[in-house]
Design an enzyme around this catalytic site. Structure first.
Site, PDB file in Angstrom:
ATOM      1  N   HIS A 124       3.053 -25.597  32.547  1.00 27.66           N
ATOM      2  CA  HIS A 124       2.360 -26.744  31.936  1.00 27.66           C
ATOM      3  C   HIS A 124       1.708 -26.269  30.650  1.00 27.66           C
ATOM      4  O   HIS A 124       1.209 -25.162  30.558  1.00 27.66           O
ATOM      5  CB  HIS A 124       1.282 -27.300  32.877  1.00 27.66           C
ATOM      6  CG  HIS A 124       0.894 -28.693  32.534  1.00 27.66           C
ATOM      7  ND1 HIS A 124      -0.044 -28.961  31.579  1.00 27.66           N
ATOM      8  CD2 HIS A 124       1.349 -29.883  32.974  1.00 27.66           C
ATOM      9  CE1 HIS A 124      -0.172 -30.275  31.464  1.00 27.66           C
ATOM     10  NE2 HIS A 124       0.666 -30.860  32.297  1.00 27.66           N
ATOM     11  N   ASP A 161       5.493 -32.720  38.577  1.00 30.61           N
ATOM     12  CA  ASP A 161       6.892 -33.141  38.805  1.00 30.61           C
ATOM     13  C   ASP A 161       7.591 -32.378  39.919  1.00 30.61           C
ATOM     14  O   ASP A 161       8.697 -32.751  40.308  1.00 30.61           O
ATOM     15  CB  ASP A 161       7.684 -32.961  37.497  1.00 30.61           C
ATOM     16  CG  ASP A 161       7.173 -33.914  36.428  1.00 30.61           C
ATOM     17  OD1 ASP A 161       6.722 -33.451  35.377  1.00 30.61           O
ATOM     18  OD2 ASP A 161       7.168 -35.127  36.696  1.00 30.61           O
TER      19      ASP A 161
HETATM   20  C1  SDX Z   1       4.755 -33.049  32.331  1.00 33.00           C
HETATM   21  O1  SDX Z   1       1.346 -32.647  28.792  1.00 33.00           O
HETATM   22  C2  SDX Z   1       1.264 -33.148  29.926  1.00 33.00           C
HETATM   23  O2  SDX Z   1       0.188 -33.414  30.437  1.00 33.00           O
HETATM   24  C3  SDX Z   1       2.577 -33.449  30.591  1.00 33.00           C
HETATM   25  C4  SDX Z   1       2.468 -33.997  32.008  1.00 33.00           C
HETATM   26  C5  SDX Z   1       1.820 -35.358  32.007  1.00 33.00           C
HETATM   27  O3  SDX Z   1       1.231 -35.736  33.026  1.00 33.00           O
HETATM   28  O4  SDX Z   1       2.000 -36.101  30.997  1.00 33.00           O
HETATM   29  O5  SDX Z   1       1.708 -33.137  32.821  1.00 33.00           O
HETATM   30  C6  SDX Z   1       3.836 -34.176  32.642  1.00 33.00           C
HETATM   31  O6  SDX Z   1       5.461 -33.113  31.354  1.00 33.00           O
HETATM   32  C7  SDX Z   1       4.710 -31.813  33.189  1.00 33.00           C
HETATM   33  C8  SDX Z   1       5.708 -30.706  32.725  1.00 33.00           C
HETATM   34  C9  SDX Z   1       7.096 -31.057  33.249  1.00 33.00           C
HETATM   35  N1  SDX Z   1       8.099 -30.170  32.642  1.00 33.00           N
HETATM   36  C10 SDX Z   1       8.738 -29.241  33.399  1.00 33.00           C
HETATM   37  O7  SDX Z   1       8.483 -28.989  34.581  1.00 33.00           O
HETATM   38  C11 SDX Z   1       9.825 -28.493  32.649  1.00 33.00           C
HETATM   39  C12 SDX Z   1       9.697 -27.004  32.929  1.00 33.00           C
HETATM   40  N2  SDX Z   1       8.473 -26.528  32.302  1.00 33.00           N
HETATM   41  C13 SDX Z   1       8.620 -25.904  31.006  1.00 33.00           C
HETATM   42  O8  SDX Z   1       9.493 -26.566  30.135  1.00 33.00           O
HETATM   43  C14 SDX Z   1       7.270 -25.527  30.399  1.00 33.00           C
HETATM   44  O9  SDX Z   1       6.522 -24.981  31.408  1.00 33.00           O
HETATM   45  C15 SDX Z   1       6.428 -26.558  29.685  1.00 33.00           C
HETATM   46  C16 SDX Z   1       7.141 -27.120  28.517  1.00 33.00           C
HETATM   47  C17 SDX Z   1       6.035 -27.650  30.616  1.00 33.00           C
HETATM   48  C18 SDX Z   1       5.179 -25.854  29.205  1.00 33.00           C
HETATM   49  O10 SDX Z   1       5.559 -24.798  28.422  1.00 33.00           O
HETATM   50  P1  SDX Z   1       4.420 -23.804  27.824  1.00 33.00           P
HETATM   51  O11 SDX Z   1       3.268 -23.705  28.735  1.00 33.00           O
HETATM   52  O12 SDX Z   1       4.170 -24.226  26.440  1.00 33.00           O
HETATM   53  O13 SDX Z   1       5.103 -22.412  27.915  1.00 33.00           O
HETATM   54  P2  SDX Z   1       6.121 -21.912  26.862  1.00 33.00           P
HETATM   55  O14 SDX Z   1       7.239 -22.910  26.712  1.00 33.00           O
HETATM   56  O15 SDX Z   1       5.383 -21.452  25.645  1.00 33.00           O
HETATM   57  O16 SDX Z   1       6.679 -20.647  27.652  1.00 33.00           O
HETATM   58  C19 SDX Z   1       5.825 -19.515  27.888  1.00 33.00           C
HETATM   59  C20 SDX Z   1       6.679 -18.555  28.704  1.00 33.00           C
HETATM   60  C21 SDX Z   1       8.082 -18.377  28.123  1.00 33.00           C
HETATM   61  O17 SDX Z   1       8.541 -17.100  28.526  1.00 33.00           O
HETATM   62  P3  SDX Z   1       8.471 -15.867  27.445  1.00 33.00           P
HETATM   63  O18 SDX Z   1       9.167 -16.342  26.196  1.00 33.00           O
HETATM   64  O19 SDX Z   1       6.969 -15.636  27.238  1.00 33.00           O
HETATM   65  O20 SDX Z   1       9.185 -14.733  28.132  1.00 33.00           O
HETATM   66  O21 SDX Z   1       6.864 -19.095  30.017  1.00 33.00           O
HETATM   67  C22 SDX Z   1       8.240 -19.336  30.224  1.00 33.00           C
HETATM   68  C23 SDX Z   1       8.880 -19.421  28.860  1.00 33.00           C
HETATM   69  O22 SDX Z   1      10.270 -19.078  28.927  1.00 33.00           O
HETATM   70  N3  SDX Z   1       8.328 -20.609  30.945  1.00 33.00           N
HETATM   71  C24 SDX Z   1       9.126 -20.810  31.973  1.00 33.00           C
HETATM   72  C25 SDX Z   1       8.867 -22.110  32.406  1.00 33.00           C
HETATM   73  N4  SDX Z   1       7.926 -22.654  31.630  1.00 33.00           N
HETATM   74  C26 SDX Z   1       7.596 -21.718  30.711  1.00 33.00           C
HETATM   75  N5  SDX Z   1      10.060 -20.001  32.568  1.00 33.00           N
HETATM   76  C27 SDX Z   1      10.705 -20.536  33.615  1.00 33.00           C
HETATM   77  N6  SDX Z   1      10.502 -21.793  34.101  1.00 33.00           N
HETATM   78  C28 SDX Z   1       9.592 -22.601  33.523  1.00 33.00           C
HETATM   79  N7  SDX Z   1       9.397 -23.824  33.992  1.00 33.00           N
END
Ligand code: SDX
Length: 393
Positions: A271, A328
C-alpha cells in the site's frame, strides 16, 4: 494529525490538499471517517448512515437518517431512455467502462441541476448518484449475462435492492439472505473513503475545473479500474486461481514474486500509505471466514490465500518492504462466494467508494482552500535549443 508539506531532496513529496473527512495513519494502521474508527463503523453502522456521515460530517439522528433514506429511496429508478443506453455496449463489455459511461450519461438527464455552486443542485445530484449507482451497477451485470433488468423495489434497503436487481429474475421471487446483506453492507462501509487515493484525487482534480459531480465521479470510476488500484480485487482472484491451477504451489509463486519474474506481484499486498496491516483487511478477513464457511463448504482459494499471507508475513522480502495485506486481498473471495463474477468486483468497490468521492468533491467545491492545486513538475528534459530544418537533422 495535521497534514504538513515536506520537500525531500530530489523528490517533491507534498500533501496534495487539506481535508477534514478521512484520517489515515499508515504506520499505525489507523483509519477514521470524520473521527470515527473504521472498526466501530463496520461493526455498528450501515452503509447509508456512513454515507451520511462522510457527506454531512456528523452521524445522523434517527429523523435525519429516515429522511435521508427516504430521499434516496425516491430516486433508485433510471430514466427509461437511460435503460436503452446499455443496449449500445457489446455483451462482453467490462462493467467498469459501462458504469463510468452510464454515470456521465446520467448527468445529461438533469441539465437544469448541474451547477456545482447551487446547493440545491449539489444536494439532488448527491441523492440521485447514491440512489442510482446500485441500479446502474446491477444493469451493467444483467447486460453482461443477457438477462432482463428488474426495476428497483423501494420496500427494500439500498443493499437489498442491489442484490435483488443483480441476482433476481422476473420469473421468481428473490430470497434476501440477511448474512449476505450484512456482509455486503459492511464491505461497502470499508470501501467508502480513503483520503487522497488515486480515484478520489481524480474526482477532486476533475471537479476543481468545476466539472459537474456526475462527470467528476465518472472520471474517478475510470481511475479506480486500474489493476494497481480498485482493479486489484479482481487481480487477486486471478492470482489465486493461477496458483490453484498450478497445483496450489504457493512456494513457487512466492519465489516468482521475489525474483520479480515477468513483473509478477503479490496482488492484494502492499500500500502506498499503510506500511502496516490495512485495518480494513483485518475486518474483512473475519467476514471472509463467516461467508465462506456458511454452508460448511470451504473454498480452496481461501486456503491458498491464508498460506500466501502466512508466507509473506514471515518472509524478510515482504517484511523489509512493509508489504501487508490490503483491502483487496480478501474481498474478492467474499464477492465470489456471494455469486459475483470477477469482473464485477471493482464495480462493488466503486459502489462503496461513491459517498467518499461525493464528500471529497463537495468539500473541494465548498472550500477552494482544500483544492488540489494545479500539479507542478521537476523538469528533466532538454535545455533550450534552436529549430533545425529537416535536411539538417
Ligand atoms: C488500493 O491509495 C489508496 O488508498 C488505495 C486503496 C483505496 O482504498 O483507495 O487503499 C485501494 O488501491 C489498495 C492497493 C491495491 N493494489 C494492489 O494490491 C496491487 C499490488 N500492490 C502494489 O502494486 C503496490 O503495493 C502498491 C502500488 C499498492 C503500492 O506500492 P508502493 O508502496 O508505492 O511500493 P512500490 O511500488 O514503491 O514498491 C516498493 C517495493 C518494490 O520492490 P523493490 O524495487 O524495492 O525491490 O515493494 C515491491 C516493489 O517491487 N512491491 C511489491 C508489491 N508491492 C510493492 N512486490 C510484490 N508484490 C507487491 N504487491
Amino acid at each position: 494529525e495535521t497534514g504538513d508539506t515536506t520537500l525531500d531532496i530530489g523528490f517533491v513529496n507534498t500533501a496534495s490538499c487539506t481535508s477534514a473527512i478521512t484520517y489515515i495513519d499508515g504506520d499505525a494502521g489507523i483509519l477514521r471517517y470524520r473521527g470515527y474508527p473504521i472498526d466501530q463503523l463496520a461493526e455498528k453502522s450501515s452503509f447509508l448512515e456512513v454515507s451520511y456521515l462522510l457527506i454531512y460530517g456528523e452521524l445522523p439522528t434517527e429523523a435525519e437518517l429516515e429522511d435521508f433514506t427516504e430521499r434516496v429511496r425516491q430516486h433508485t429508478m433510471l430514466h427509461e431512455d437511460l435503460k436503452s443506453f446499455f443496449r449500445g455496449f457489446p455483451r462482453d463489455a467490462h462493467p467498469m467502462p459501462v458504469l463510468s459511461s452510464a454515470v456521465s450519461a446520467l448527468g445529461t438527464f438533469y441539465q437544469d441541476s448541474l451547477d456545482p455552486f447551487d446547493k440545491a443542485h449539489v444536494e439532488i445530484s448527491t441523492i440521485r448518484l447514491l440512489a442510482k449507482l446500485p441500479t446502474i451497477a446491477a444493469y451493467a451485470y444483467k447486460k453482461s449475462i443477457g438477462q432482463p433488468f428488474l426495476y428497483p423495489d423501494n420496500r427494500l434497503s439500498l443493499t437489498e435492492n442491489f442484490l435483488r436487481m443483480t441476482f433476481g429474475v422476473p420469473a421468481t421471487d428473490y430470497d434476501i439472505d440477511p448474512d449476505m446483506v450484512k456482509a455486503l453492507d459492511q464491505l461497502l462501509i470499508l470501501h467508502a473513503d480513503h483520503e487522497q487515493n488515486c480515484s478520489t484525487s481524480t474526482v477532486r482534480l476533475v471537479g476543481s475545473a468545476h466539472a459537474n459531480l456526475f462527470n467528476s465521479v465518472s472520471a474517478g470510476i475510470h481511475a479506480l479500474s486500474g489493476p494497481l488500484h480498485g482493479g486489484a480485487n479482481s487481480a487477486v482472484l486471478e492470482m489465486l486461481d493461477g496458483i490453484l491451477e498450478s497445483g496450489g504451489d504457493v512456494d513457487t509463486f512466492v519465489k516468482k514474486v521475489k525474483n520479480k519474474e515477468d513483473g509478477v506481484k503479490l496482488m492484494g499486498f502492499g500500500h502506498r500509505v499503510y506500511k502496516n496491516y490495512d485495518p480494513r483487511a483485518a475486518i474483512i478477513k473475519k467476514t471472509t471466514d463467516t461467508i465462506l464457511n456458511k454452508d460448511g463448504v470451504g473454498d480452496p482459494l481461501l486456503d491458498i490465500a491464508l498460506q500466501l499471507e502466512q508466507r509473506a508475513l514471515e518472509d524478510d522480502y515482504f517484511i523489509e518492504r512493509k508489504l501487508y495485506p490490503n483491502v483487496d486481498f480478501y474481498t474478492g473471495l467474499i464477492y465470489k462466494a456471494m455469486g459475483f463474477p470477477t469482473k464485477m468486483f471493482t464495480v462493488l468497490f466503486a459502489m462503496g467508494r461513491l459517498p467518499g468521492w461525493i464528500a471529497q468533491w463537495r468539500e473541494m467545491i465548498e472550500d477552494p482552500a482544500t483544492k488540489i492545486g494545479r500539479p507542478r513538475q521537476v523538469y528533466t528534459g532538454e535545455t533550450e535549443r534552436d529549430y533545425r530544418a529537416i535536411g539538417d537533422r
